[in-house]
Write a protein that holds these residues in place. Structure first.
Motif, PDB file in Angstrom:
ATOM      1  N   GLU A 184     -23.442  45.408  -2.406  1.00 37.65           N
ATOM      2  CA  GLU A 184     -22.597  46.379  -3.098  1.00 37.65           C
ATOM      3  C   GLU A 184     -22.281  47.565  -2.189  1.00 37.65           C
ATOM      4  OE1 GLU A 184     -21.097  45.885  -5.961  1.00 37.65           O
ATOM      5  OE2 GLU A 184     -21.999  43.892  -5.857  1.00 37.65           O
ATOM      6  N   ILE A 185     -23.263  47.977  -1.397  1.00 34.43           N
ATOM      7  CA  ILE A 185     -23.021  49.061  -0.434  1.00 34.43           C
ATOM      8  C   ILE A 185     -22.130  48.560   0.699  1.00 34.43           C
ATOM      9  CG2 ILE A 185     -24.117  50.622   1.226  1.00 34.43           C
ATOM     10  CD1 ILE A 185     -26.566  50.670  -0.587  1.00 34.43           C
ATOM     11  N   PHE A 186     -22.381  47.318   1.141  1.00 31.27           N
ATOM     12  CA  PHE A 186     -21.586  46.739   2.218  1.00 31.27           C
ATOM     13  C   PHE A 186     -20.096  46.778   1.872  1.00 31.27           C
ATOM     14  CE2 PHE A 186     -19.688  43.317   4.651  1.00 31.27           C
ATOM     15  CZ  PHE A 186     -20.336  43.360   5.888  1.00 31.27           C
ATOM     16  N   LYS A 187     -19.734  46.377   0.652  1.00 27.31           N
ATOM     17  CA  LYS A 187     -18.328  46.347   0.257  1.00 27.31           C
ATOM     18  C   LYS A 187     -17.714  47.744   0.233  1.00 27.31           C
ATOM     19  CE  LYS A 187     -19.046  44.027  -3.524  1.00 27.31           C
ATOM     20  NZ  LYS A 187     -18.775  43.326  -4.809  1.00 27.31           N
ATOM     21  N   GLU A 188     -18.551  48.773  -0.067  1.00 31.34           N
ATOM     22  CA  GLU A 188     -18.045  50.145  -0.082  1.00 31.34           C
ATOM     23  C   GLU A 188     -17.872  50.704   1.325  1.00 31.34           C
ATOM     24  OE1 GLU A 188     -20.904  52.275  -2.301  1.00 31.34           O
ATOM     25  OE2 GLU A 188     -20.380  51.373  -4.250  1.00 31.34           O
ATOM     26  N   LYS A 189     -18.656  50.171   2.263  1.00 28.52           N
ATOM     27  CA  LYS A 189     -18.635  50.704   3.627  1.00 28.52           C
ATOM     28  C   LYS A 189     -17.721  49.909   4.563  1.00 28.52           C
ATOM     29  CE  LYS A 189     -21.659  54.069   3.226  1.00 28.52           C
ATOM     30  NZ  LYS A 189     -21.268  55.481   3.478  1.00 28.52           N
ATOM     31  N   SER A 222     -18.445  34.987   4.290  1.00 26.07           N
ATOM     32  CA  SER A 222     -17.190  34.571   4.933  1.00 26.07           C
ATOM     33  C   SER A 222     -16.063  34.435   3.919  1.00 26.07           C
ATOM     34  CB  SER A 222     -17.389  33.243   5.665  1.00 26.07           C
ATOM     35  OG  SER A 222     -17.843  32.237   4.766  1.00 26.07           O
ATOM     36  N   ALA A 223     -16.415  34.251   2.631  1.00 28.93           N
ATOM     37  CA  ALA A 223     -15.372  34.153   1.615  1.00 28.93           C
ATOM     38  C   ALA A 223     -14.583  35.452   1.495  1.00 28.93           C
ATOM     39  CB  ALA A 223     -15.995  33.799   0.257  1.00 28.93           C
ATOM     40  N   ASP A 224     -15.259  36.572   1.688  1.00 33.13           N
ATOM     41  CA  ASP A 224     -14.598  37.872   1.591  1.00 33.13           C
ATOM     42  C   ASP A 224     -14.207  38.433   2.949  1.00 33.13           C
ATOM     43  OD1 ASP A 224     -14.892  37.904  -1.186  1.00 33.13           O
ATOM     44  OD2 ASP A 224     -16.861  38.849  -1.073  1.00 33.13           O
ATOM     45  N   TYR A 225     -14.973  38.065   3.977  1.00 30.52           N
ATOM     46  CA  TYR A 225     -14.729  38.620   5.308  1.00 30.52           C
ATOM     47  C   TYR A 225     -14.465  37.459   6.270  1.00 30.52           C
ATOM     48  CZ  TYR A 225     -16.338  42.986   3.327  1.00 30.52           C
ATOM     49  OH  TYR A 225     -16.466  44.115   2.542  1.00 30.52           O
ATOM     50  N   ALA A 226     -13.263  36.945   6.189  1.00 27.66           N
ATOM     51  CA  ALA A 226     -12.861  35.804   7.006  1.00 27.66           C
ATOM     52  C   ALA A 226     -12.605  36.245   8.443  1.00 27.66           C
ATOM     53  CB  ALA A 226     -11.599  35.160   6.432  1.00 27.66           C
ATOM     54  N   VAL A 227     -12.702  35.294   9.363  1.00 29.92           N
ATOM     55  CA  VAL A 227     -12.348  35.588  10.746  1.00 29.92           C
ATOM     56  C   VAL A 227     -10.879  35.999  10.809  1.00 29.92           C
ATOM     57  CG1 VAL A 227     -11.916  34.525  12.990  1.00 29.92           C
ATOM     58  CG2 VAL A 227     -14.102  34.159  11.834  1.00 29.92           C
ATOM     59  N   GLY A 228     -10.614  37.095  11.518  1.00 28.46           N
ATOM     60  CA  GLY A 228      -9.261  37.639  11.593  1.00 28.46           C
ATOM     61  C   GLY A 228      -8.995  38.749  10.585  1.00 28.46           C
ATOM     62  N   GLN A 229     -10.008  39.055   9.746  1.00 30.48           N
ATOM     63  CA  GLN A 229      -9.861  40.132   8.773  1.00 30.48           C
ATOM     64  C   GLN A 229     -10.026  41.486   9.452  1.00 30.48           C
ATOM     65  OE1 GLN A 229      -9.442  40.210   5.058  1.00 30.48           O
ATOM     66  NE2 GLN A 229      -8.919  42.226   5.886  1.00 30.48           N
ATOM     67  N   GLU A 230      -9.031  42.347   9.335  1.00 32.59           N
ATOM     68  CA  GLU A 230      -9.148  43.705   9.840  1.00 32.59           C
ATOM     69  C   GLU A 230      -9.976  44.530   8.854  1.00 32.59           C
ATOM     70  OE1 GLU A 230      -5.846  46.128  11.967  1.00 32.59           O
ATOM     71  OE2 GLU A 230      -5.812  46.787   9.864  1.00 32.59           O
ATOM     72  N   VAL A 231     -10.903  45.328   9.388  1.00 27.87           N
ATOM     73  CA  VAL A 231     -11.769  46.134   8.535  1.00 27.87           C
ATOM     74  C   VAL A 231     -11.865  47.553   9.072  1.00 27.87           C
ATOM     75  CG1 VAL A 231     -13.187  44.182   7.740  1.00 27.87           C
ATOM     76  CG2 VAL A 231     -13.857  45.444   9.791  1.00 27.87           C
ATOM     77  N   TYR A 232     -12.110  48.481   8.148  1.00 29.00           N
ATOM     78  CA  TYR A 232     -12.478  49.850   8.480  1.00 29.00           C
ATOM     79  C   TYR A 232     -13.927  50.030   8.035  1.00 29.00           C
ATOM     80  CZ  TYR A 232      -7.602  51.181   9.291  1.00 29.00           C
ATOM     81  OH  TYR A 232      -6.326  51.290   9.778  1.00 29.00           O
TER      82      TYR A 232
END
Length: 485
Positions: free
Chosen positions: A148-153, A108-118
């Motif tokens: 590490e893969i998650f952050k790339e994807k 959640s520190a990197d992917y907070a609620v409301g974060q737009e992602v591709y």
């Protein structure tokens, strides 16, 4: 969405961002000082709903490689900020929602609620668990994606904004498979336990299912981890609003809170039955657009005034002086949207009576061969026992070694999953469970197990029939159309 809810979600997002500076299981990179962006030209080319459709044939507990350059665009609506959602995020894009497994804590520190992602899906896997698709990997722990893969994807785009992740306000009756993975809000709902139960078991770290009810008596499971930050908190009494990520395990509906802030605006008392007039009226969730099975055929006459539950005041006038325990009116929960009695709640101190009806004026049950009623719902670990009052002196019971005339005959429903016929005995028992998602018919044969005829009383005001509950069990039963033939 009103300003109170927006402010609540803003606090939630800020809490997620604070974790950028907190210690955790991994060494975090320095906080970003520039707004995150995705590579130029990256565009979404498939929706979440389309992805689910294209991989609909993946078997349960199976997986399939995504070997096409699919790109999803969505918004994070659920993460592990409280520990209730574990090693995954939920994203949705307006068409559907989906979870993405990640083999890392405190994401959640990197992917907070409301974060737009591709999401660059090529090389990931669609994984089916509990009957529903997720994104993950094959041959990893719980099919989770290495971080590490998650952050790339899963690429962040811009800063997280609470207003990007507003829940859709729905009713329990409106929920179906299309809401899986999406953030929803239920208003005018209340928890089991009357403010005396914790969300989960923080001592044994056990995940618990708690029931959440709406004004029509419909329910949904609130699934709470014993590791969550709010596990030891008491669920509030009264009624209010609850936000969570909707999920299904098989066909069982579940709701996951993201934090304690997802429960708000609770006020004393239960919601009025008229507060919720949308969705199914049958007291259950209609999963996958299916329809409820038709109720069994009804014959005979109402046993006492109000025993069809279409006139609640008339029903209450037919009861003895002890009135109702763990019984509420359901104005539209009965057969074909009619009235019903909702047997709901829990008593931990002793067995007891839901209610006892009395003999009405002009009643003649001398030729009655059976009493019937319809039932639907569930209770685990205990069943229902019914007392039918009797004036036949040939029916006896054992009173400490002395056989005496029995004033009533007992019908113990035991494990009840389908329509059934019961014969009378002389001792109450609550062993078994009830699991009836559709209406079933219970027939009480007015003869005992040893063949004696039960004779119903005729004196006005005497007890006629009583429905009893067992202690320490959570009842959620709809009762309708008590008749005699």
């Amino acid at each position: 969405m009103n300003s109170m809810n927006i402010n609540r979600l803003l606090r939630y997002t800020l809490l997620s961002l604070v974790l950028l500076f907190a210690a955790c299981e991994r060494k975090y990179e320095a906080p970003l000082i520039t707004e995150p962006t995705v590579e130029e030209g990256l565009e979404p080319n498939i929706t979440i709903a389309e992805l689910k459709q294209r991989y609909a044939d993946v078997p349960d507990r199976g997986s399939q490689l995504i070997d096409v350059d699919y790109v999803l665009k969505g918004v994070v609506v659920g993460n592990d900020i409280s520990g209730n959602i574990y090693k995954q995020i939920y994203i949705e894009d307006g068409t559907s929602g989906i979870s993405i497994g990640c083999d890392q804590n405190n994401i959640s520190a990197d992917y907070a609620v409301g974060q737009e992602v591709y999401v660059k899906a090529h090389g990931l896997y669609t994984v089916r668990y509990g009957g529903h698709l997720q994104l993950g990997m094959a041959d990893t722990q719980a099919n989770r994606i290495p971080y590490e893969i998650f952050k790339e994807k899963v690429l962040r785009s811009g800063w997280a904004k609470a207003e990007n992740a507003m829940p859709e306000v729905v009713t329990i009756g409106q929920l179906n498979e299309s809401y899986v993975g999406r953030l929803i809000q239920l208003n005018n709902v209340y928890f089991e336990g009357e403010g005396k139960l914790t969300y989960s078991d923080p001592i044994n770290k056990e995940t618990l299912n708690r029931n959440l009810y709406d004004a029509k008596g419909r329910s949904i499971i609130l699934r709470n981890s014993g590791y969550s930050s709010f596990a030891a908190d008491l669920m509030p009494a009264g009624h209010g609003s609850v936000v969570g990520v909707f999920s299904l395990y098989g066909t069982t509906p579940q709701l996951f809170l993201r934090s304690a802030d997802d429960v708000f605006d609770f006020v004393p008392g239960l919601p009025n039955m008229g507060d919720d007039d949308t969705g199914n009226d049958n007291g259950s969730i209609d999963i996958g657009g299916g329809t409820e099975q038709p109720a069994p055929e009804l014959t005979g006459e109402v046993l006492f005034p109000g025993s069809d539950f279409n006139d609640w005041a008339l029903f209450e006038k037919s009861l003895n002086s002890y009135g109702l325990i763990l019984v509420k009116e359901s104005k539209t929960g009965g057969v074909d949207g009619s009235g019903a009695a909702h047997l709901v709640g829990r008593k931990d101190d002793k067995n007891g009576y839901f209610f006892t009806s009395t003999v009405p004026e002009g009643f003649d049950g001398s030729k009655a061969k059976s009493i019937t009623f319809l039932i639907k719902g569930k209770v685990a670990g205990k069943s229902i026992s019914v007392n039918v009052y009797n004036t036949n002196p040939e029916i006896l019971y054992d009173d400490n070694g002395t056989m005496k005339p029995s004033g009533y005959v007992t019908y113990n429903l035991g494990d009840l999953t389908k329509s059934a016929i019961f014969k009378g005995t002389t001792k109450n028992a609550y062993d078994g469970s009830v699991s009836a998602p559709n209406w079933i018919k219970v027939t009480l044969d007015l003869t005992t197990e040893d063949g004696k005829k039960v004779v119903l009383p005729t004196k006005v005001g005497d007890s006629l029939i009583a429905f009893k509950f067992g202690k320490s069990a959570d009842y959620d039963i709809l009762l309708d159309e008590i008749r005699f033939e």
